[in-house]
Write a protein that holds these residues in place. Sequence first.
Motif, short mmCIF file in Angstrom:
data_model
loop_
_atom_site.label_atom_id
_atom_site.label_comp_id
_atom_site.label_asym_id
_atom_site.label_seq_id
_atom_site.Cartn_x
_atom_site.Cartn_y
_atom_site.Cartn_z
N ILE A 9 -1.15 -5.00 0.55
CA ILE A 9 -0.94 -5.46 -0.83
C ILE A 9 -1.82 -4.66 -1.78
CG2 ILE A 9 -1.28 -7.41 -2.39
CD1 ILE A 9 -0.32 -9.22 -0.13
N TRP A 10 -3.07 -4.45 -1.42
CA TRP A 10 -3.96 -3.68 -2.29
C TRP A 10 -3.53 -2.23 -2.39
CZ3 TRP A 10 -6.87 -5.33 -5.97
CH2 TRP A 10 -7.33 -6.64 -5.92
N MET A 11 -3.00 -1.68 -1.31
CA MET A 11 -2.51 -0.31 -1.37
C MET A 11 -1.32 -0.21 -2.32
SD MET A 11 -1.02 2.13 1.63
CE MET A 11 0.54 1.29 1.64
N SER A 18 -1.37 3.82 -10.10
CA SER A 18 -1.28 5.28 -10.17
C SER A 18 0.02 5.72 -10.83
CB SER A 18 -1.37 5.89 -8.77
OG SER A 18 -2.57 5.53 -8.17
N VAL A 19 1.13 5.11 -10.45
CA VAL A 19 2.42 5.45 -11.05
C VAL A 19 2.41 5.12 -12.54
CG1 VAL A 19 4.87 4.82 -11.10
CG2 VAL A 19 3.74 5.27 -8.93
N ALA A 20 1.87 3.96 -12.89
CA ALA A 20 1.82 3.55 -14.29
C ALA A 20 0.97 4.50 -15.12
CB ALA A 20 1.28 2.13 -14.40
N LEU A 21 -0.18 4.89 -14.61
CA LEU A 21 -1.03 5.82 -15.35
C LEU A 21 -0.39 7.20 -15.46
CD1 LEU A 21 -4.57 4.78 -14.08
CD2 LEU A 21 -3.49 4.24 -16.28
N MET A 22 0.36 7.62 -14.44
CA MET A 22 1.06 8.89 -14.51
C MET A 22 2.15 8.84 -15.58
SD MET A 22 3.16 11.10 -11.64
CE MET A 22 2.28 10.28 -10.36
N ILE A 23 2.88 7.73 -15.65
CA ILE A 23 3.91 7.57 -16.68
C ILE A 23 3.29 7.62 -18.07
CG2 ILE A 23 5.55 5.92 -17.68
CD1 ILE A 23 6.19 5.05 -14.78
N VAL A 61 -0.53 -10.66 -12.48
CA VAL A 61 -0.42 -10.63 -13.94
C VAL A 61 -1.57 -9.86 -14.60
CG1 VAL A 61 -1.58 -12.83 -14.36
CG2 VAL A 61 0.18 -12.04 -15.93
N TYR A 62 -2.75 -9.87 -14.00
CA TYR A 62 -3.87 -9.19 -14.65
C TYR A 62 -3.70 -7.67 -14.63
CZ TYR A 62 -5.73 -8.88 -9.85
OH TYR A 62 -5.89 -8.63 -8.52
N ILE A 63 -3.02 -7.13 -13.64
CA ILE A 63 -2.75 -5.69 -13.62
C ILE A 63 -1.71 -5.35 -14.69
CG2 ILE A 63 -1.76 -3.80 -12.27
CD1 ILE A 63 -3.09 -5.00 -9.81
N ILE A 64 -0.68 -6.18 -14.80
CA ILE A 64 0.33 -5.96 -15.83
C ILE A 64 -0.30 -6.03 -17.22
CG2 ILE A 64 2.46 -6.87 -16.85
CD1 ILE A 64 3.12 -7.98 -14.05
N ALA A 65 -1.14 -7.03 -17.44
CA ALA A 65 -1.78 -7.18 -18.75
C ALA A 65 -2.67 -5.99 -19.08
CB ALA A 65 -2.59 -8.48 -18.77
N ALA A 66 -3.43 -5.52 -18.12
CA ALA A 66 -4.33 -4.40 -18.37
C ALA A 66 -3.56 -3.12 -18.68
CB ALA A 66 -5.26 -4.19 -17.18
N ILE A 67 -2.52 -2.83 -17.91
CA ILE A 67 -1.75 -1.61 -18.11
C ILE A 67 -1.03 -1.65 -19.46
CG2 ILE A 67 0.26 -0.30 -17.29
CD1 ILE A 67 -2.14 0.18 -15.54
#
Length: 179
Positions: A9-11, A18-23, A61-67
């Motif tokens: 899950i963490w991977m 990584s994909v989000a930051l690349m986009i 949700v916290y990853i979605i919110a941060a990105i």
Amino acid sequence: MAERSTPQIWMRRMVFISVALMIVFLQLLPLDTIPGQWAAPDFLLACTLAWVSRRPDFLPVYIIAAIFLLTDLLFQRPPGLWTALVIILTEILRVRARNMRSVPIAVELGAVAIGIIGITVANRVILAIVMTPQAPLGLTLIQMLMTIAIYPVVLFAAQYVFGIARTTPGQTNSYGHRI
């Protein structure tokens, strides 16, 4: 009882980040200084919806919110508005994910399309109410339609490139808990 997160899950979370930051990085590159006649699809939104609709446990949700808050700040949008709308949509999809795992892809695409239309309209209405300058309506509609059109391609990539497939009824994680 709180379920422990597995390394898998963490991977997958790190892969999404990584994909989000690349986009985001690719969207910030100054490739053309002349404004275009069409708007590109929102790949970050499509990726997020694909991951949440397929495996909601991989994307909290916290990853979605941060990105998305980061993208609000980098793209100079009103901070938090698009983030809140995306979180509302992803939480609706997260609640329905268990019921959506045995439906055809057309039903999933329809649900996501209705959600994308809903948050796009809500964003335009809220920005109009507070009299914030907006992109032309035509560009917004093109981006919305392109995002809906690119969603099946993103689903294909999520499943076959990143291994984000739907869970099957009765599937368990490495600890023996039902997913």
